[in-house]
Structure formats: structure tokens, C-alpha cells
Design a protein around this motif. Structure first.
Motif, short mmCIF file in Angstrom:
data_model
loop_
_atom_site.label_atom_id
_atom_site.label_comp_id
_atom_site.label_asym_id
_atom_site.label_seq_id
_atom_site.Cartn_x
_atom_site.Cartn_y
_atom_site.Cartn_z
N GLY A 66 54.84 29.69 -11.33
CA GLY A 66 54.44 28.66 -12.38
C GLY A 66 55.71 27.50 -12.50
N SER A 67 55.20 26.23 -12.56
CA SER A 67 56.12 25.40 -12.88
C SER A 67 57.05 25.47 -14.01
CB SER A 67 55.76 23.98 -12.87
OG SER A 67 56.61 22.91 -13.26
N THR A 68 58.17 25.45 -14.08
CA THR A 68 59.25 25.66 -15.08
C THR A 68 58.93 24.27 -16.20
OG1 THR A 68 61.13 24.73 -14.15
CG2 THR A 68 60.72 27.06 -13.92
N GLY A 69 58.79 23.34 -15.69
CA GLY A 69 58.82 21.97 -16.54
C GLY A 69 60.36 21.40 -16.68
N LEU A 70 61.24 21.98 -15.99
CA LEU A 70 62.56 21.57 -16.51
C LEU A 70 62.74 20.27 -15.31
CD1 LEU A 70 64.70 24.68 -16.25
CD2 LEU A 70 63.91 23.54 -18.20
N THR A 71 63.48 19.13 -16.13
CA THR A 71 64.12 18.09 -15.26
C THR A 71 64.92 18.71 -14.31
OG1 THR A 71 65.67 17.60 -16.99
CG2 THR A 71 63.39 16.59 -17.24
N ASP A 72 65.45 17.72 -13.11
CA ASP A 72 66.55 18.22 -12.49
C ASP A 72 67.65 18.32 -13.03
OD1 ASP A 72 64.62 18.33 -10.29
OD2 ASP A 72 65.19 16.14 -9.52
#
Length: 104
Positions: free
Chosen positions: A15-21
Motif C-alpha cells: 500500500g501507499s505510505t502517503g509520505l512525501t519525498d
């Protein structure tokens, strides 16, 4: 090739972590910093305490009938290694919660 998404680092683990780079780089910087510190401790105990300072520790005393330098080089380094593993697991769980990527 199927579109499983397994090759995308953002979707690693299902799943996507939702963290920005920027947050992802901060997370990995903290992770690599603690790994470097723990590896330094891991190398210090058997090499410096067990080998280089072994004769000095042997003069200080003994544990269970074994010279202290020998004990540190053999058993002590194992105990330190296990403590480092538990510390790393605790630290990473805390870091995961801080960045909102903890497991369920």
C-alpha cells in the motif's frame, strides 16, 4: 507483465505510505543514522573491549571463572548484539509511528 505494483517503491508492502519525498528521505536518514550507530557499537564491543583491551580486562577480574576479557569477547558481545536487535526493533516501531507508516 502484469500491473501488480510490486516494483514501485511507494507501494512496497502492499500500500501507499502517503509520505512525501522529503518525509521519506528524513525517515531513511534517521534509519541509516541509527543503523550506523548500532553497527559502531557492535564493532566496538568485541574488537576494542574483547581484543584490544582484553588483557587489561583480564587483570580487572573474572566472570564465572573466565577472565573478563575473554567473557566480553565471547559472551558479552552476543548479549550486546541481542540488546541492539531489541533496541533497533523498539526504535523502528517508534519511528514508524512518528511517520505514520506503522504496521497494523
Amino acid at each position: 507483465m502484469s500491473g501488480g505494483g510490486g516494483s514501485n517503491p511507494q507501494n512496497a508492502g502492499g500500500g501507499s505510505t502517503g509520505l512525501t519525498d522529503e518525509k521519506r528521505r528524513e525517515y531513511w536518514k534517521k534509519n541509516l543514522t541509527v543503523i550506523g550507530i548500532l553497527m559502531g557499537i557492535w564493532a566496538f564491543v568485541p574488537l576494542v573491549l574483547g581484543i584490544l583491551l582484553g588483557p587489561t580486562l583480564n587483570e580487572i577480574g573474572s566472570i564465572g571463572g573466565y577472565p573478563l576479557g575473554f567473557f566480553v569477547a565471547q559472551q558479552g558481545s552476543i548479549y550486546v548484539f541481542l540488546a541492539l536487535i531489541f533496541f533497533y526493533a523498539w526504535y523502528m516501531n517508534r519511528l514508524d509511528r512518528q511517520f505514520g507508516v506503522e504496521e497494523d
